[in-house]
Write a protein that holds these residues in place. Structure first.
Motif, PDB file in Angstrom:
ATOM      1  N   GLN A 182     -46.064  30.034  45.992  1.00 28.25           N
ATOM      2  CA  GLN A 182     -47.040  30.665  45.099  1.00 28.25           C
ATOM      3  C   GLN A 182     -48.440  30.523  45.677  1.00 28.25           C
ATOM      4  O   GLN A 182     -48.792  29.481  46.226  1.00 28.25           O
ATOM      5  N   VAL A 183     -49.211  31.609  45.554  1.00 31.24           N
ATOM      6  CA  VAL A 183     -50.599  31.622  46.022  1.00 31.24           C
ATOM      7  C   VAL A 183     -51.471  32.302  44.965  1.00 31.24           C
ATOM      8  O   VAL A 183     -50.976  33.043  44.122  1.00 31.24           O
ATOM      9  N   LEU A 184     -52.769  32.052  45.039  1.00 32.49           N
ATOM     10  CA  LEU A 184     -53.697  32.724  44.144  1.00 32.49           C
ATOM     11  C   LEU A 184     -54.002  34.111  44.689  1.00 32.49           C
ATOM     12  O   LEU A 184     -53.984  34.333  45.902  1.00 32.49           O
ATOM     13  N   ALA A 185     -54.289  35.037  43.781  1.00 39.06           N
ATOM     14  CA  ALA A 185     -54.620  36.408  44.159  1.00 39.06           C
ATOM     15  C   ALA A 185     -56.003  36.746  43.605  1.00 39.06           C
ATOM     16  O   ALA A 185     -56.365  36.337  42.503  1.00 39.06           O
ATOM     17  N   GLU A 186     -56.771  37.494  44.374  1.00 36.28           N
ATOM     18  CA  GLU A 186     -58.157  37.822  44.041  1.00 36.28           C
ATOM     19  C   GLU A 186     -58.271  38.646  42.761  1.00 36.28           C
ATOM     20  O   GLU A 186     -57.590  39.657  42.592  1.00 36.28           O
ATOM     21  N   LEU A 212     -46.864  37.502  39.974  1.00 38.70           N
ATOM     22  CA  LEU A 212     -46.264  36.567  39.029  1.00 38.70           C
ATOM     23  C   LEU A 212     -47.030  36.504  37.709  1.00 38.70           C
ATOM     24  O   LEU A 212     -46.543  35.950  36.743  1.00 38.70           O
ATOM     25  N   GLY A 213     -48.260  37.047  37.686  1.00 35.50           N
ATOM     26  CA  GLY A 213     -49.044  37.014  36.453  1.00 35.50           C
ATOM     27  C   GLY A 213     -50.405  36.402  36.663  1.00 35.50           C
ATOM     28  O   GLY A 213     -50.971  36.474  37.748  1.00 35.50           O
ATOM     29  N   LEU A 214     -50.913  35.780  35.612  1.00 33.73           N
ATOM     30  CA  LEU A 214     -52.253  35.199  35.644  1.00 33.73           C
ATOM     31  C   LEU A 214     -52.221  33.699  35.467  1.00 33.73           C
ATOM     32  O   LEU A 214     -51.325  33.157  34.832  1.00 33.73           O
ATOM     33  N   GLN A 215     -53.257  33.087  35.976  1.00 36.87           N
ATOM     34  CA  GLN A 215     -53.535  31.680  35.691  1.00 36.87           C
ATOM     35  C   GLN A 215     -54.897  31.666  35.012  1.00 36.87           C
ATOM     36  O   GLN A 215     -55.892  32.042  35.610  1.00 36.87           O
ATOM     37  N   ALA A 216     -54.931  31.303  33.752  1.00 34.04           N
ATOM     38  CA  ALA A 216     -56.188  31.210  32.995  1.00 34.04           C
ATOM     39  C   ALA A 216     -56.213  29.837  32.348  1.00 34.04           C
ATOM     40  O   ALA A 216     -55.437  29.559  31.439  1.00 34.04           O
ATOM     41  N   ILE A 217     -57.077  28.978  32.860  1.00 32.49           N
ATOM     42  CA  ILE A 217     -57.125  27.610  32.354  1.00 32.49           C
ATOM     43  C   ILE A 217     -58.551  27.228  31.988  1.00 32.49           C
ATOM     44  O   ILE A 217     -59.513  27.730  32.562  1.00 32.49           O
ATOM     45  N   ARG A 218     -58.666  26.346  31.024  1.00 27.87           N
ATOM     46  CA  ARG A 218     -59.979  25.835  30.607  1.00 27.87           C
ATOM     47  C   ARG A 218     -60.418  24.752  31.577  1.00 27.87           C
ATOM     48  O   ARG A 218     -59.598  24.039  32.150  1.00 27.87           O
ATOM     49  N   GLY A 219     -61.737  24.609  31.713  1.00 18.82           N
ATOM     50  CA  GLY A 219     -62.301  23.601  32.602  1.00 18.82           C
ATOM     51  C   GLY A 219     -62.100  22.187  32.117  1.00 18.82           C
ATOM     52  O   GLY A 219     -62.231  21.245  32.888  1.00 18.82           O
ATOM     53  N   GLY A 220     -61.802  22.003  30.861  1.00 15.43           N
ATOM     54  CA  GLY A 220     -61.586  20.671  30.305  1.00 15.43           C
ATOM     55  C   GLY A 220     -61.150  20.774  28.858  1.00 15.43           C
ATOM     56  O   GLY A 220     -61.026  21.866  28.302  1.00 15.43           O
ATOM     57  N   ALA A 221     -60.958  19.625  28.233  1.00 15.31           N
ATOM     58  CA  ALA A 221     -60.454  19.595  26.865  1.00 15.31           C
ATOM     59  C   ALA A 221     -61.556  19.464  25.822  1.00 15.31           C
ATOM     60  O   ALA A 221     -61.319  19.701  24.650  1.00 15.31           O
ATOM     61  N   ALA A 227     -49.465  35.125  42.821  1.00 16.11           N
ATOM     62  CA  ALA A 227     -48.485  35.907  43.568  1.00 16.11           C
ATOM     63  C   ALA A 227     -47.559  34.939  44.297  1.00 16.11           C
ATOM     64  O   ALA A 227     -47.845  33.751  44.403  1.00 16.11           O
ATOM     65  N   SER A 228     -46.451  35.466  44.795  1.00 13.66           N
ATOM     66  CA  SER A 228     -45.548  34.642  45.591  1.00 13.66           C
ATOM     67  C   SER A 228     -45.082  35.443  46.789  1.00 13.66           C
ATOM     68  O   SER A 228     -45.137  36.675  46.798  1.00 13.66           O
ATOM     69  N   TYR A 229     -44.653  34.728  47.814  1.00 11.70           N
ATOM     70  CA  TYR A 229     -44.082  35.364  48.987  1.00 11.70           C
ATOM     71  C   TYR A 229     -42.945  34.487  49.500  1.00 11.70           C
ATOM     72  O   TYR A 229     -42.908  33.289  49.229  1.00 11.70           O
TER      73      TYR A 229
END
Length: 152
Positions: free
Chosen positions: A28-32, A64-73, A87-89
């Motif tokens: 898995q890798v990040l996509a722009e 694969l979709g999105l990664q949306a995460i908060r910077g903290g709690a 994405a994946s390859y």
């Protein structure tokens, strides 16, 4: 009876292991992130569907979709939202010879606005020469809709 159950579980464990397994079949890798649909402002208490467009690195990658995460709690870090495509390859892929014009993918995530302070979105756009992530920063204020005056 316990010995039989233990022997059965041990047999299943061994049968599930492949000695020739070299690890996962894909990486898995990040996509722009190339576009995001954000309002001019958020209203507290509302739920928003945030649409994001991201770009696959090449035709050998699968979305694969999105990664949306908060910077903290807590505190202001909760309002920092980091967004990247995922994405994946195939493992071991060295050169991609496939071609495609369909590299832009769209996905969305839901965000509930539960604070009065602005939300900051960090959209992943790649890495620099030092392999540090590069982000585009977008700040969206939180306010209330102003009524449109009636036209006579």
């Amino acid at each position: 009876m316990k010995k039989i159950a233990l022997l059965f579980m041990f047999t299943l464990l061994l049968a599930g292991c492949d000695i020739e397994d070299d690890g996962p079949g894909s990486v898995q890798v990040l996509a722009e992130v190339v576009d995001v649909d954000l309002p001019e402002f958020f209203e507290k208490g509302k739920l928003y569907q945030i649409k994001v467009t991201y770009l696959l690195p090449d035709a050998c990658h699968t979305a694969l979709g999105l990664q949306a995460i908060r910077g903290g709690a807590e505190d202001a870090l909760r309002r920092d939202i980091y967004v990247a495509g995922v994405a994946s390859y195939p493992t071991g892929l060295e050169d991609c010879t496939l071609e495609s014009e369909d590299l832009e993918k769209m996905d969305s995530f839901t965000l509930r606005i539960d604070e009065d302070q602005p939300f900051t979105f960090y959209l992943w756009t790649g890495v620099d020469a030092n392999k540090e992530s590069i982000y585009t920063k977008i700040v969206v204020p939180v306010g209330e809709a102003t009524p449109t005056p009636a036209v006579n």
